[in-house]
Design an enzyme around this catalytic site. Structure first.
Site, PDB file in Angstrom:
ATOM      1  N   HIS A  83      31.672   0.922  -7.804  1.00 45.63           N
ATOM      2  CA  HIS A  83      32.533   0.313  -8.829  1.00 45.63           C
ATOM      3  C   HIS A  83      33.394  -0.810  -8.266  1.00 45.63           C
ATOM      4  CE1 HIS A  83      35.669   3.350  -7.634  1.00 45.63           C
ATOM      5  NE2 HIS A  83      36.481   2.373  -7.951  1.00 45.63           N
ATOM      6  N   ASP A 219      28.742   6.794  -5.752  1.00 42.65           N
ATOM      7  CA  ASP A 219      29.555   5.589  -5.953  1.00 42.65           C
ATOM      8  C   ASP A 219      29.698   4.765  -4.665  1.00 42.65           C
ATOM      9  OD1 ASP A 219      31.294   3.714  -6.907  1.00 42.65           O
ATOM     10  OD2 ASP A 219      32.628   5.129  -7.899  1.00 42.65           O
ATOM     11  N   SER A 665      39.924   3.190  -3.446  1.00 38.57           N
ATOM     12  CA  SER A 665      38.498   3.265  -3.717  1.00 38.57           C
ATOM     13  C   SER A 665      37.730   2.624  -2.584  1.00 38.57           C
ATOM     14  CB  SER A 665      38.168   2.535  -5.005  1.00 38.57           C
ATOM     15  OG  SER A 665      38.289   3.415  -6.059  1.00 38.57           O
TER      16      SER A 665
END
Ligand code: ARG
Ligand code: GLU
Length: 734
Positions: A83, A219, A665
């Protein structure tokens, strides 16, 4: 006796409650070292951050201005989340070459795709510069005098720090301006896309599973940094060479078990750990509900469109991901704050602070003044939230804002430049206008209607008007505005001069936008708002200083501010609600359980199913021997009984108690030896209030197990050459 026991368990609880909270400054990690080692860490604070030697921090990078990445090879190869790389993967995708949907793997260096604009920043060193930054500020300086001096000092310190180098320096306030640190950085600008799994792996579970555990999202994405012949940052050039990082992370194949020590090393964006009860109330119970409701409307329309065609899915994918992300997080945050009785807890603390401060002139009225300031900003803040989330919800109104800027120009040079820009924007916009207008029009009408009903758009119609009438009015504005008529709009732009501004300004869209703007950004309101915000800044500085004086034994971590931090904790499950316990790890079996070919987010690639069917996990899977139960199986009409049998599993994700937030992230999740075991990519929904208040019973970060990532690269994508670049370590521990 009983009492003493109770007391002891309570203190123990109190300390364990504090144990996992915190995002620590790498340079000062010495203060946490003993605690980290007690929790299981086998390396030293110096292995993590060391100004004189290559250390783990040299393997960490800030990915643009919002994610983290980590080097995993000595040729500049790094990992981050899918992402995080999303918009770059999208930008290289078309309906014909849809890397977002199908994945992308560079099979050689020449296939790696340049990503203009993408930066990878390495921290060279950091330094406490508080004294220099605050030099020359007299005790009775006003806030604006203070800020002016600070700004001047910062400019001087940073320019001296990087003189004669290619480095860039920034200085950031900590503890609300009680302390300042300088960061000297090296910013790389030739960054290329190397690999990304297909969306149904990299975004498996989509926005449905987002912020949730159990999770099965792969991810991750891979990039490579290129540098010039001297290994220094350089803009893209085919002559650049893969960057040689000072340090890259070794990867552990040992996996995790509950209770294992872990730490996350990355760039958390923003937390507000020390704000007052009023600030928490404003965020959790006033702002969040408004934002959530308005985004629900937007999402409904975009999701409808996305389900209609692949082209529309691609068009809206990125914006929906970001709208939905905040939307869901805020729901969890508000629930979490209220479950924790966060506002009441803060009020209790404030009472204790007040009794401590009563005889201290510097502190005794700071809380009451903060309360006053929050009273002032709250109603204005609400107006601004409506403006952002309702007025700015449609492309229509965002375009209107650009045309309004044009109408407000009066010198010819700027007019020509603005007109040219708008002509381009207009041509682009109308490329798929027919389809898009259905979505955008619906969003415009419904969000505006909501705002009007809530009493925040009185200029549209007064209270007594009927909903249908207002709806009709909004539809008319949309349909009659010149902004939505390509031919007329291009005509206007082609002939545009300063005189045209009057005509443009009489358009119903520009009128509507001006009314909304005039209300939200009313000069008097904004003056009040700014001065109250300045008060809050000053008061928070004092409040937090007092807090630290009041609790001299507490090691306070500074709120996140997109600077490099270490969070540590351990792998642990949790109880999200009564009767439910979440195990701390997930496996490929869970992907098969979730599989649903009819739902976009739960489609499983045939290749992945095949690997699952044959349990073909290579060196990445786990094998467990179960020897204490007797297994009985039927084979035709034969009964087979056996004792030792093995189960093969493919780990996918795990959760831990590391205190993280947005920006973390892509951060590496490391084990006790400082080896890579996972990639941080999310938090559990029940614990998203951790930006405001951390609760060790509920707050968990969600990590991709590095073994699943390697399995996908190697076994699924057949890109083993990338794994070969990395250093894998097995059975390292003990
Ligand atoms: N919740 C994660 C974060 O805050 C992931 C967001 C992207 N994923 C998504 N499904 N929208 O960034
Ligand atoms: N997904 C988040 C990010 O982009 C991390 C989740 C969180 O907010 O902790 O940084």
């Amino acid at each position: 006796m009983k009492k003493i026991f109770l007391l002891l368990t309570m203190t123990a609880l109190f300390f364990s409650a504090l144990a996992d909270e915190g995002m620590w400054i790498p340079m000062l990690l010495g203060r946490n070292e003993a605690d980290m080692q007690k929790a299981g860490m086998r390396i030293t604070a110096k292995d993590i951050y060391d100004i004189n030697n290559a250390c783990l921090k040299d393997a960490i990078l800030l990915f643009n201005q919002g994610c983290t990445g980590e080097y995993v090879s000595d040729e500049g190869l790094f990992l981050t989340n899918h992402h995080c790389g999303y918009s770059y993967i999208t930008s290289h995708s078309t309906v014909e070459h849809d890397y977002l949907t199908n994945g992308f793997w560079a099979m050689s260096r020449s296939e790696e795709l340049p990503c203009p604009g993408l930066t990878a920043t390495r921290l060279v060193r950091m330094e406490d510069v508080t004294t220099q930054v605050l030099e020359g500020i007299s005790p009775d300086a006003t806030e604006s005098e203070r800020n002016a001096i600070i700004e001047r000092n910062i400019a001087k310190i940073t320019s001296n720090a990087v003189k004669g180098t290619h480095y860039k320096a920034i200085i950031k306030p900590f503890y609300y301006g009680n302390q300042y640190f300088m960061y000297v950085n090296e910013v790389f600008t030739d960054v290329r896309l190397v690999g990304a799994p297909p969306s149904n792996i990299g975004k498996f579970g989509g926005d449905t599973d987002n912020w949730m555990w159990p999770r099965h999202t792969g991810d991750f994405s891979m990039f490579r940094v290129y540098a010039d012949k001297d290994n220094k940052p350089a803009n893209y050039s085919p002559n650049n060479k893969p960057y040689k990082p000072l340090k890259f992370l070794e990867i552990s194949l040992d996996g995790i078990k509950e209770g294992d020590f872990t730490f996350v090393f990355g760039y958390p964006g923003t937390t507000q750990r020390y704000v007052t009860s009023d600030a928490v109330e404003l965020q959790a119970n006033i702002e969040n509900p408004i934002r959530i409701n308005l985004r629900t409307i937007r999402l409904k329309h975009y999701n409808n469109a996305m389900n209609q065609s692949p082209a529309q899915r691609l068009k809206y994918a990125s914006r929906v991901a970001s709208i939905a992300n905040g939307w869901k997080k805020w729901q969890g945050e508000t629930l979490g704050i209220n479950r924790l009785k966060g506002v009441e807890k803060k009020r209790d603390f404030e009472q204790r602070y007040q009794s401590w401060a009563n005889d201290k002139p510097q502190y005794y009225n700071v809380l009451s003044q903060l309360r006053e300031a929050y009273k002032k900003i709250t109603p204005i803040e609400v107006e601004l939230v409506y403006f952002q989330e309702a007025v700015r919800a449609s492309d229509f109104m965002n375009r209107t804002q650009m045309f309004l800027s044009l109408a407000n120009l009066d010198d010819d040079v700027s007019i020509v430049a603005a007109v040219n820009k708008l002509k381009n924007a207009t041509t682009n916009y109308f490329k798929d206008f027919d389809q898009h207008t259905v979505v955008d029009r619906a969003i415009f009408i419904e969000t505006y209607l909501y705002m009007w009903q809530a009493g925040y758009a009185p200029y549209l119609a007064d209270k007594s008007a009927s909903k249908a009438a207002v709806e009709k009015k909004l539809a008319d504005i949309y349909d009659k505005s010149v902004l939505n008529n390509e031919r007329k709009l291009m005509d206007l732009l082609n002939k545009y001069t300063a005189k045209s501004s009057k005509k443009l300004k009489s358009d119903p869209a520009l009128k509507l936008y001006s009314d909304a703007y005039a209300r939200a950004y009313d000069a008097q309101k904004i003056t009040t708002y700014r001065s109250a915000m300045a008060d809050i800044q000053r008061l928070m500085r004092t409040y937090v200083k007092g807090m630290m004086e009041m609790q001299p034994d507490v090691n306070f971590f500074p709120d996140a501010n997109l600077t490099l931090r270490v969070a540590y904790g351990h792998v642990e499950g949790f109880r999200p609600r009564d009767g439910v316990y979440y195990k701390p790890y997930s496996t490929l079996q869970g992907i098969m359980e979730k599989e649903n070919p009819d739902i976009y987010d739960y489609v499983v690639e045939p290749k992945l199913k095949e690997l699952y069917a044959f349990r073909d996990y290579g060196q990445y899977g786990t094998t467990t021997t179960i020897s204490d139960t007797i297994i009985t199986e039927m084979n035709g009409d034969q009964i087979i009984q056996y004792k030792n049998h093995t189960v093969k599993d493919m780990p996918v994700g795990f959760i831990a108690t590391n205190h993280t937030t947005g920006g973390n992230s892509g951060s590496p999740v490391l084990n006790a030896d400082g080896r890579l075991i996972g990639l941080n990519f999310d938090r559990c929904w029940e614990g998203t209030m951790s930006d405001l208040l951390f609760d060790p019973d509920y707050c968990r970060n969600i990590c991709l197990d590095i073994r699943y990532c390697l399995f996908i690269i190697d076994k699924f994508a057949g890109a083993k050459h990338l794994v070969d670049e990395m250093t894998l370590v097995k059975n390292s521990a003990e």
